[in-house]
Design a protein around this motif. Structure first.
Motif, PDB file in Angstrom:
ATOM      1  N   LYS A   4       0.689  -1.444  -0.261  1.00  0.00           N
ATOM      2  CA  LYS A   4      -0.093  -0.409   0.060  1.00  0.00           C
ATOM      3  C   LYS A   4       0.807   1.313  -0.182  1.00  0.00           C
ATOM      4  O   LYS A   4       1.952   1.414   1.244  1.00  0.00           O
ATOM      5  CB  LYS A   4      -0.931  -0.200   1.227  1.00  0.00           C
ATOM      6  CG  LYS A   4      -2.510  -1.082   1.303  1.00  0.00           C
ATOM      7  CD  LYS A   4      -3.530  -1.091   2.270  1.00  0.00           C
ATOM      8  CE  LYS A   4      -3.974  -1.686   2.658  1.00  0.00           C
ATOM      9  NZ  LYS A   4      -5.126  -1.775   0.720  1.00  0.00           N
ATOM     10  N   VAL A   5       0.636   2.266  -0.652  1.00  0.00           N
ATOM     11  CA  VAL A   5       1.125   3.392  -1.310  1.00  0.00           C
ATOM     12  C   VAL A   5       0.679   4.878  -0.256  1.00  0.00           C
ATOM     13  O   VAL A   5      -0.195   3.858   0.461  1.00  0.00           O
ATOM     14  CB  VAL A   5       1.937   3.617  -2.099  1.00  0.00           C
ATOM     15  CG1 VAL A   5       2.518   2.381  -2.741  1.00  0.00           C
ATOM     16  CG2 VAL A   5       0.523   3.503  -2.882  1.00  0.00           C
ATOM     17  N   ALA A   6       0.731   5.711  -0.633  1.00  0.00           N
ATOM     18  CA  ALA A   6       0.032   6.672   0.183  1.00  0.00           C
ATOM     19  C   ALA A   6      -1.349   6.381   0.668  1.00  0.00           C
ATOM     20  O   ALA A   6      -1.582   7.342   0.847  1.00  0.00           O
ATOM     21  CB  ALA A   6       1.098   8.316  -0.238  1.00  0.00           C
ATOM     22  N   LYS A   7      -1.395   6.930  -0.425  1.00  0.00           N
ATOM     23  CA  LYS A   7      -3.461   6.466  -0.310  1.00  0.00           C
ATOM     24  C   LYS A   7      -4.129   5.479  -0.699  1.00  0.00           C
ATOM     25  O   LYS A   7      -3.783   4.454  -0.886  1.00  0.00           O
ATOM     26  CB  LYS A   7      -3.772   6.978  -1.931  1.00  0.00           C
ATOM     27  CG  LYS A   7      -3.155   8.366  -2.607  1.00  0.00           C
ATOM     28  CD  LYS A   7      -3.941   8.756  -3.277  1.00  0.00           C
ATOM     29  CE  LYS A   7      -3.481  10.648  -3.820  1.00  0.00           C
ATOM     30  NZ  LYS A   7      -1.809  10.798  -4.037  1.00  0.00           N
ATOM     31  N   GLN A  10      -4.773   2.690  -3.499  1.00  0.00           N
ATOM     32  CA  GLN A  10      -3.747   2.474  -4.126  1.00  0.00           C
ATOM     33  C   GLN A  10      -2.805   1.388  -3.645  1.00  0.00           C
ATOM     34  O   GLN A  10      -2.213   1.478  -3.059  1.00  0.00           O
ATOM     35  CB  GLN A  10      -2.599   3.191  -4.761  1.00  0.00           C
ATOM     36  CG  GLN A  10      -3.502   4.732  -5.156  1.00  0.00           C
ATOM     37  CD  GLN A  10      -2.221   5.729  -5.508  1.00  0.00           C
ATOM     38  OE1 GLN A  10      -1.047   5.905  -4.702  1.00  0.00           O
ATOM     39  NE2 GLN A  10      -2.264   6.881  -6.486  1.00  0.00           N
ATOM     40  N   LEU A 265       8.599   2.304  -6.584  1.00  0.00           N
ATOM     41  CA  LEU A 265       7.561   2.843  -5.670  1.00  0.00           C
ATOM     42  C   LEU A 265       6.928   4.036  -6.055  1.00  0.00           C
ATOM     43  O   LEU A 265       5.997   4.486  -6.431  1.00  0.00           O
ATOM     44  CB  LEU A 265       7.668   2.443  -4.279  1.00  0.00           C
ATOM     45  CG  LEU A 265       7.133   1.073  -3.642  1.00  0.00           C
ATOM     46  CD1 LEU A 265       7.217   1.148  -2.351  1.00  0.00           C
ATOM     47  CD2 LEU A 265       6.320   0.479  -3.990  1.00  0.00           C
ATOM     48  N   MET A 266       8.127   5.128  -5.559  1.00  0.00           N
ATOM     49  CA  MET A 266       7.945   6.643  -6.139  1.00  0.00           C
ATOM     50  C   MET A 266       7.700   6.400  -7.541  1.00  0.00           C
ATOM     51  O   MET A 266       6.466   7.324  -7.567  1.00  0.00           O
ATOM     52  CB  MET A 266       8.844   7.298  -5.689  1.00  0.00           C
ATOM     53  CG  MET A 266       9.661   7.420  -4.409  1.00  0.00           C
ATOM     54  SD  MET A 266      11.105   8.331  -3.780  1.00  0.00           S
ATOM     55  CE  MET A 266      10.400  10.182  -4.694  1.00  0.00           C
ATOM     56  N   GLU A 269       3.677   5.526  -8.068  1.00  0.00           N
ATOM     57  CA  GLU A 269       3.076   6.180  -6.773  1.00  0.00           C
ATOM     58  C   GLU A 269       2.663   7.317  -7.863  1.00  0.00           C
ATOM     59  O   GLU A 269       1.595   7.783  -8.338  1.00  0.00           O
ATOM     60  CB  GLU A 269       3.237   6.604  -5.384  1.00  0.00           C
ATOM     61  CG  GLU A 269       2.440   7.371  -5.091  1.00  0.00           C
ATOM     62  CD  GLU A 269       2.542   8.164  -3.686  1.00  0.00           C
ATOM     63  OE1 GLU A 269       4.190   8.219  -3.161  1.00  0.00           O
ATOM     64  OE2 GLU A 269       1.822   8.459  -2.499  1.00  0.00           O
ATOM     65  N   TYR A 270       3.925   8.132  -8.350  1.00  0.00           N
ATOM     66  CA  TYR A 270       3.058   9.141  -9.309  1.00  0.00           C
ATOM     67  C   TYR A 270       2.517   8.830 -10.881  1.00  0.00           C
ATOM     68  O   TYR A 270       1.630   9.510 -11.252  1.00  0.00           O
ATOM     69  CB  TYR A 270       5.436   9.897  -9.948  1.00  0.00           C
ATOM     70  CG  TYR A 270       5.008  10.812 -11.329  1.00  0.00           C
ATOM     71  CD1 TYR A 270       4.700  11.799 -11.610  1.00  0.00           C
ATOM     72  CD2 TYR A 270       4.422   9.984 -12.869  1.00  0.00           C
ATOM     73  CE1 TYR A 270       4.549  12.589 -11.742  1.00  0.00           C
ATOM     74  CE2 TYR A 270       4.715  10.823 -13.443  1.00  0.00           C
ATOM     75  CZ  TYR A 270       4.437  12.045 -12.822  1.00  0.00           C
ATOM     76  OH  TYR A 270       4.872  13.296 -14.430  1.00  0.00           O
ATOM     77  N   ASP A 273      -1.062   8.387 -10.158  1.00  0.00           N
ATOM     78  CA  ASP A 273      -1.230  10.225  -9.453  1.00  0.00           C
ATOM     79  C   ASP A 273      -1.691  10.657 -11.306  1.00  0.00           C
ATOM     80  O   ASP A 273      -2.432  12.012 -10.721  1.00  0.00           O
ATOM     81  CB  ASP A 273      -0.472  11.108  -8.126  1.00  0.00           C
ATOM     82  CG  ASP A 273      -0.348  10.473  -7.569  1.00  0.00           C
ATOM     83  OD1 ASP A 273      -1.561   9.642  -6.703  1.00  0.00           O
ATOM     84  OD2 ASP A 273       0.332  11.041  -6.292  1.00  0.00           O
TER      85      ASP A 273
END
Length: 303
Positions: A4-7, A10, A265-266, A269-270, A273
């Protein structure tokens, strides 16, 4: 496994080595379950291609040294073979004999295995790649054949070649590469068990969510040509907008750093988004990435 990433909404499905096959198939069959997929050191040509290249390695070893009869045969490895007791002592003795170096170099070069890490590893707890590969050619192959009821591999579409400068190098080691290649190419008549090959069903390339692959250029188990094969499959399906690939200069199987995991992972995530696939700026050279690398072609399929 899932990440699980920031949100909270996601959720990424992440798989390494053989797990990459599961991740890649779920990306095709059940894309609604996850928002993105990260198959690492991906078996990108599919399981059948992986085991076809394992068969090529076994044939090269058999041609150079002769297959030990106690191991079964290259197209029917003994089901209960034990690498530690049946294979490791035999291969280790051959490695310790300097007279065999030229044959091992032929075995390495015809299969496009990297030199770095092949005979020695900086980490004393890791097997040299040559022994890791021999595990797959023997115990790994034997267990698979037992599980799926036959040989899934074929080499009927393979042609074994070595460049002229490499042949010249091998001749300095007392190896007649042309003679060994001729022997290998006379044996491109190994057919699979059709049911066993069907069991290892390959990809369709029809991916509908972001898929980001991470591959090491010095991976002895799944060499980087797998990334090129996967891209071809996805492009043929017309879904290449959903695929991004990156590479590291790592030697070893799935031996990535924490910083490299964090970077991908970054990047994904980008992607989630913005809807835009991550570019090379997400994979800097100072972290060991190789931006914009074009993976090498399959070592045994004529281009």
């Amino acid at each position: 496994f899932k990440v699980k990433v920031a949100k909270p909404e996601q959720t990424i499905l992440w798989g390494i080595s053989m797990g990459s096959v599961i991740v890649s198939k779920i990306a095709e069959l059940y894309p609604h379950m996850y928002q993105a997929f990260l198959p690492m050191c991906q078996i990108g040509g599919g399981s059948n291609d992986l085991w076809d290249t394992v068969l090529a390695g076994a044939l090269a070893y058999d041609t150079a040294f002769g297959w030990d009869p106690d191991w079964g045969s290259i197209d029917d490895v003994r089901n209960d073979i034990n690498f530690a007791t049946d294979v490791l002592p035999v291969v280790s003795l051959k490695l310790m004999n300097p007279a065999n170096f030229g044959k091992f170099e032929f075995f390495r070069l015809v299969n496009h295995y990297e030199m770095e890490g092949f005979y020695t590893q900086p980490n004393p707890y890791e097997l040299p790649a040559v022994l890791y590969i021999m595990f797959f050619l023997t115990q790994g192959k034997g267990r698979l054949e037992e599980q799926i009821g036959g040989l899934p591999s074929t080499n009927t579409y393979h042609t074994y070649t070595i460049k002229d400068d490499t042949k010249a190098y091998l001749s300095t080691l007392g190896v007649d590469a042309d003679a060994l290649l001729a022997q290998m190419n006379e044996r491109t008549d190994i057919y699979p068990d059709s049911c066993a090959r069907k069991y290892l069903e390959d990809y369709t390339g029809r991916i509908r969510k972001p898929v980001l692959t991470l591959h090491a250029t010095g991976d002895p188990a799944t060499p980087p040509h797998h990334a090129g094969l996967y891209r071809d499959i996805v492009e043929f399906a017309g879904k290449d907008k959903n695929l991004a690939q990156t590479f590291t200069d790592t030697v070893g199987h799935c031996d990535f750093t924490y910083e490299q995991y964090e970077a991908i992972l970054m990047a994904v995530e980008y992607w989630l988004d913005t809807g835009e696939a991550p570019g090379s700026e997400f994979f800097p050279e100072d972290l060991g990435f190789i931006p914009d690398l074009i993976p090498p072609p399959h070592p045994h399929i004529p281009q």
